[in-house]
Enzyme design. Structure first.
Site, short mmCIF file in Angstrom:
data_model
loop_
_atom_site.label_atom_id
_atom_site.label_comp_id
_atom_site.label_asym_id
_atom_site.label_seq_id
_atom_site.Cartn_x
_atom_site.Cartn_y
_atom_site.Cartn_z
N LYS A 87 -14.08 -35.82 27.88
CA LYS A 87 -13.61 -34.75 27.00
C LYS A 87 -13.06 -33.60 27.85
O LYS A 87 -13.29 -33.53 29.06
CB LYS A 87 -14.75 -34.26 26.10
CG LYS A 87 -15.93 -33.64 26.84
CD LYS A 87 -17.03 -33.24 25.87
CE LYS A 87 -18.21 -32.63 26.62
NZ LYS A 87 -19.27 -32.19 25.70
N ARG A 136 -26.94 -28.95 16.09
CA ARG A 136 -25.49 -29.08 16.08
C ARG A 136 -25.20 -30.20 15.07
O ARG A 136 -25.93 -30.35 14.10
CB ARG A 136 -25.01 -29.39 17.50
CG ARG A 136 -23.58 -28.99 17.79
CD ARG A 136 -23.27 -28.97 19.28
NE ARG A 136 -23.51 -30.24 19.93
CZ ARG A 136 -23.24 -30.48 21.21
NH1 ARG A 136 -22.71 -29.53 21.95
NH2 ARG A 136 -23.50 -31.65 21.76
N TYR A 161 -5.05 -3.79 38.13
CA TYR A 161 -5.22 -3.06 36.87
C TYR A 161 -6.43 -2.12 36.92
O TYR A 161 -7.52 -2.50 37.36
CB TYR A 161 -5.43 -4.04 35.71
CG TYR A 161 -4.20 -4.83 35.34
CD1 TYR A 161 -3.13 -4.23 34.69
CD2 TYR A 161 -4.13 -6.19 35.62
CE1 TYR A 161 -2.01 -4.96 34.34
CE2 TYR A 161 -3.01 -6.93 35.28
CZ TYR A 161 -1.95 -6.31 34.64
OH TYR A 161 -0.84 -7.04 34.29
N MET A 166 -3.50 -12.28 35.39
CA MET A 166 -3.30 -13.57 34.74
C MET A 166 -2.76 -14.62 35.70
O MET A 166 -3.16 -15.79 35.66
CB MET A 166 -2.33 -13.40 33.56
CG MET A 166 -2.08 -14.70 32.80
SD MET A 166 -0.98 -14.49 31.39
CE MET A 166 -2.11 -13.72 30.21
#
Length: 387
Positions: free
Chosen positions: A38, A136, A265, A313
């Site tokens: 997965k 779950r 930043y 990013m």
């Protein structure tokens, strides 16, 4: 090696095959081995991994969604595939046509799937999902016969349904502590004991990677192994694993910074002295956690370089005061072989190893190493594959 952007992961197939053989020896020949692919094989590339391991004595592939299963089928992977998550009843025809097994986790859902099978006059392969305390997906079992009567009755309706081929039954441990894990295992055994009075169920499984390592008596008919395949989560002295993925990038610019200047930043890093910094062509959109800003480090030519300022990013900034000029063009290792330990990195970033591995984005080029040589380079964004 030419790559269009100097940010890539090296995926060591030799280590992957070594891990599979170690795990196979650990669980023995009587237990089936299901490889969990997965989340794009935990960031390693599900199609490539499937092709490299298809001759490695694998019994099953487990995925989370139908899209993941179909991706494998459309790329000629013919091993049995179990989708452990939800599959829409509208997709059942495609499921059956592609020989995919799904999980049935409650009565209403089971009836919807059965009705679809009836409409198309086809049988669907299923595993019954039992909730023993994870809370779950799954038929919830308490372990008390009186409380579980209705639930067991509902499951029996499913396993006796003429529209299903019952391949297996499974659950998942919460892994909170040994006491609770034992309770969950006992509930699972109890549910099985009641259900096999009605019908035999061939494959019973409850172990993921951690449970496989911690509880050898829980292996049952099959184990579902994700993290361990890729070299992580071995909690057994009898199982030695090797990391499969190494995440790398390059310094693309060197700058001199004066005392008092801010970095990135919000200027969360202010230089306390004159220093040299390196701009690295890798950021959080590539899969490196932003939580490493001002906390994490990379390794270059065996030397530590701290990540400074907020990670961007597409780029990040490192302190290269500890490097020599000849180190500047060497690989920047974020984790993996000759780099930071992924377990420690995940703690710093307040996450876990699996999340970081699954974050590897499509624009990160995958370089597969097999038999000690580059076997394949996959650039998903430009749709280029080189052998």
């Amino acid at each position: 090696m030419y790559i269009s952007r100097p940010t890539w992961v090296e995926i060591n197939i030799d280590n992957l095959k070594y891990n599979i053989r170690q795990i196979r020896g650990f669980i023995g020949d009587e237990v089936k081995l299901a490889v969990v692919l997965k989340a794009n094989a935990y960031g390693h590339g599900s199609i490539e991994i499937s092709n490299f391991i298809k001759n490695e004595n694998i019994d099953y592939i487990c995925v989370a969604s139908l899209q993941e299963a179909l991706e494998l089928r459309y790329n000629n992977i013919d091993l049995p595939i179990l989708v452990m998550g939800y599959v829409s009843e509208d997709a059942i025809k495609e499921v059956i046509e592609n020989n995919i097994t799904i999980a049935i986790f409650d009565k209403t859902y089971g009836k919807e799937i059965a009705n679809k099978c009836k409409q198309i006059n086809k049988l669907c392969k299923v595993h019954i999902k039992i909730d023993t305390g994870f809370n779950r997906l799954g038929f919830k079992i308490s372990g008390d016969f009186e409380k579980d009567k209705e639930t067991l009755k509902n499951i029996i309706e499913i396993i006796e349904c003429n529209n299903f081929i019952i391949e297996g039954i499974f659950s998942h441990l919460s892994l909170s502590n040994k006491h609770n894990d034992n309770i969950q295992h006992s509930k699972f055994l109890y549910a099985i004991s009641e259900l096999i009075k009605v019908k035999q169920i061939p494959i019973k499984h409850i172990c993921d990677s951690i449970a496989m390592c911690k509880y050898e008596k829980f292996h049952m008919d099959m184990v579902r192994v994700g993290a361990c395949i890729y070299g992580y989560n071995s909690r057994s002295k009898n199982l030695t694993l090797k990391n499969v993925m190494t995440f790398k990038s390059k310094i693309v610019q060197i700058k001199d910074i004066k005392k008092g200047e801010g970095i990135s930043y919000d200027s969360t890093f202010i230089a306390k002295k004159n220093m040299k910094i390196g701009i690295v062509a890798c950021g959080y959109a590539d899969g490196i956690p932003r939580g490493l800003s001002n906390k994490g480090h990379v390794v270059i030519n065996g030397k530590k370089a701290n990540i400074i300022g907020n990670m961007c990013m597409d780029q990040c900034i490192i302190d290269i005061s500890n490097l020599n000029e000849e180190d500047y063009k060497e690989d920047v290792v974020f984790y993996g072989e000759n780099g930071p330990n992924l377990s420690q990195l995940s703690e710093i970033a307040n996450t876990n190893k699996n999340e970081i591995l699954a974050r590897v984005s499509k624009r990160v080029i995958k370089v597969y190493i097999n038999n000690g040589e580059i076997a394949r380079i996959v650039d998903e964004l430009s749709n280029k594959i080189r052998y």
